[in-house]
Design an enzyme around this catalytic site. Structure first.
Site, PDB file in Angstrom:
ATOM      1  N   ALA A  94      54.433 -61.850  -1.599  1.00 52.03           N
ATOM      2  CA  ALA A  94      53.975 -61.035  -2.836  1.00 52.03           C
ATOM      3  C   ALA A  94      53.204 -61.040  -3.848  1.00 52.03           C
ATOM      4  O   ALA A  94      53.298 -62.498  -4.218  1.00 52.03           O
ATOM      5  CB  ALA A  94      55.254 -60.607  -3.528  1.00 52.03           C
ATOM      6  N   LYS A  95      51.911 -60.292  -4.321  1.00 44.65           N
ATOM      7  CA  LYS A  95      51.387 -60.414  -5.631  1.00 44.65           C
ATOM      8  C   LYS A  95      51.302 -60.660  -7.046  1.00 44.65           C
ATOM      9  O   LYS A  95      51.610 -59.208  -7.075  1.00 44.65           O
ATOM     10  CB  LYS A  95      49.990 -60.308  -5.119  1.00 44.65           C
ATOM     11  CG  LYS A  95      48.740 -60.399  -5.399  1.00 44.65           C
ATOM     12  CD  LYS A  95      47.505 -59.877  -5.035  1.00 44.65           C
ATOM     13  CE  LYS A  95      46.436 -60.330  -6.106  1.00 44.65           C
ATOM     14  NZ  LYS A  95      46.089 -61.470  -6.470  1.00 44.65           N
ATOM     15  N   ALA A  96      52.744 -61.451  -6.403  1.00 49.10           N
ATOM     16  CA  ALA A  96      53.749 -61.588  -8.067  1.00 49.10           C
ATOM     17  C   ALA A  96      53.437 -61.736  -9.113  1.00 49.10           C
ATOM     18  O   ALA A  96      52.730 -63.421  -8.994  1.00 49.10           O
ATOM     19  CB  ALA A  96      55.445 -61.115  -7.764  1.00 49.10           C
TER      20      ALA A  96
END
Ligand SMILES: Cc1ncc(COP(=O)(O)O)c(C=O)c1O
Length: 288
Positions: free
Chosen positions: A156-158
């Protein structure tokens, strides 16, 4: 330099354009306390966002990976990006889309009753590593490691995954470096704080297998370009001891584009022909 919260223009927020300085959230926003936020970094070249749909899709996938749903379809996000680019009169721009759990009835760790918010901001942003495209960037070696996928949703680009990146980048800058290379939880070479990494040895390319960090859209594009050039690419686990034997190195990412690396810790790399070729080929590709 003007502060990012004090600029002219418009930001797309929850379905409409709002004046830049009014694009605010409340202090009791869930994401601010618990990192319940995902985002995208994209670049537009001559009015077209490179791989725009892939970025919109990844934003939605990142949200699902941290357990929420963005209340807009990919098509709606695409239309919103076009709208905000036009409202700001930009053709060459960095695009930051983000989605987060907002303020609402919940203020504990759980957040089911809070709304999911979405916003898109665009601005002009030059080379991420300054003049490193010519000279090669100087990288530190981070003390923080990319986490086990069983510890954090590493695909995830979290926001939460960037806490160790900010700390690593600050430590690097304090030593006169422009970024840091991170190992993963097993001790393999992983990536930089906001970009993937490639190495060249005897005309062949070696890049870490993205099994615990973001498999960047630029990374995938560059691997495709290398295949087209009939350059052999090895996606594999890379041990720290191998750094000494690599001749060239570069970083890939939407912000970084393709940036050659001249040094990582005590190891030096030449800004060689293949690295320069990839910088130029990528620049051509994003504008076609
Ligand atoms: C940690 C990290 N790795 C890799 C990348 C490269 O991803 P992309 O090429 O999709 O921009 C980024 C930038 O988005 C990043 O922040």
């Amino acid at each position: 330099m003007t502060a990012y919260d004090d600029r002219d223009g418009f930001i797309w927020m929850d379905g409409k354009l709002v004046p830049w300085r009014d694009a605010n959230v409340h202090l009791l926003t869930h994401a601010l306390h618990y990192a319940s936020s995902v985002f995208e970094g994209e670049r537009a070249y001559g009015g077209t966002i490179f791989k725009s749909r892939e970025h919109s899709q990844r934003l939605k996938t990142s949200a699902n990976l941290i357990d929420f749903e963005i209340p807009y379809t990919v098509d709606e996000i695409e239309a919103a990006k076009a709208e905000v680019m036009q409202a700001n009169g930009l053709k060459d721009a960095y695009v930051r889309a983000l989605a987060w759990r907002g303020a609402g009835e919940d203020m504990g760790v759980a957040s089911r009753r809070n709304p999911v918010r979405t916003a898109i901001a665009v601005w002009e942003w030059g080379a991420y590593y300054g003049d490193a495209k010519m000279k090669g960037a100087k990288l530190d070696i981070a003390k923080w490691r990319r986490p086990d996928p069983a510890t954090a949703p590493s695909q995830a680009k979290a926001a939460g995954l960037y806490m160790i990146c900010t700390m690593s980048k600050h430590a690097a800058e304090a030593k006169g470096c422009s970024d840091a290379m991170m190992f993963d939880y097993r001790g393999y070479v992983a990536e930089a704080t906001g970009a993937n990494i490639f190495f060249v040895k005897d005309g062949e390319v070696h890049t870490p297998k993205p099994d615990c960090f973001l498999n960047g859209i630029t990374r995938q594009t560059v691997i495709g370009m290398l295949h087209d050039k009939q350059v052999k690419v090895h996606e594999r686990h890379i041990l720290p001891g191998e750094l000494e034997g690599f001749q060239q190195c570069w970083l890939t990412g939407t912000a970084a584009e393709v940036t050659p690396v001249g040094q990582i810790g005590d190891y030096s790399f030449e800004v060689g022909a293949l690295a320069r070729d990839m910088v130029e080929s990528y620049e051509r590709l994003v504008r076609t």
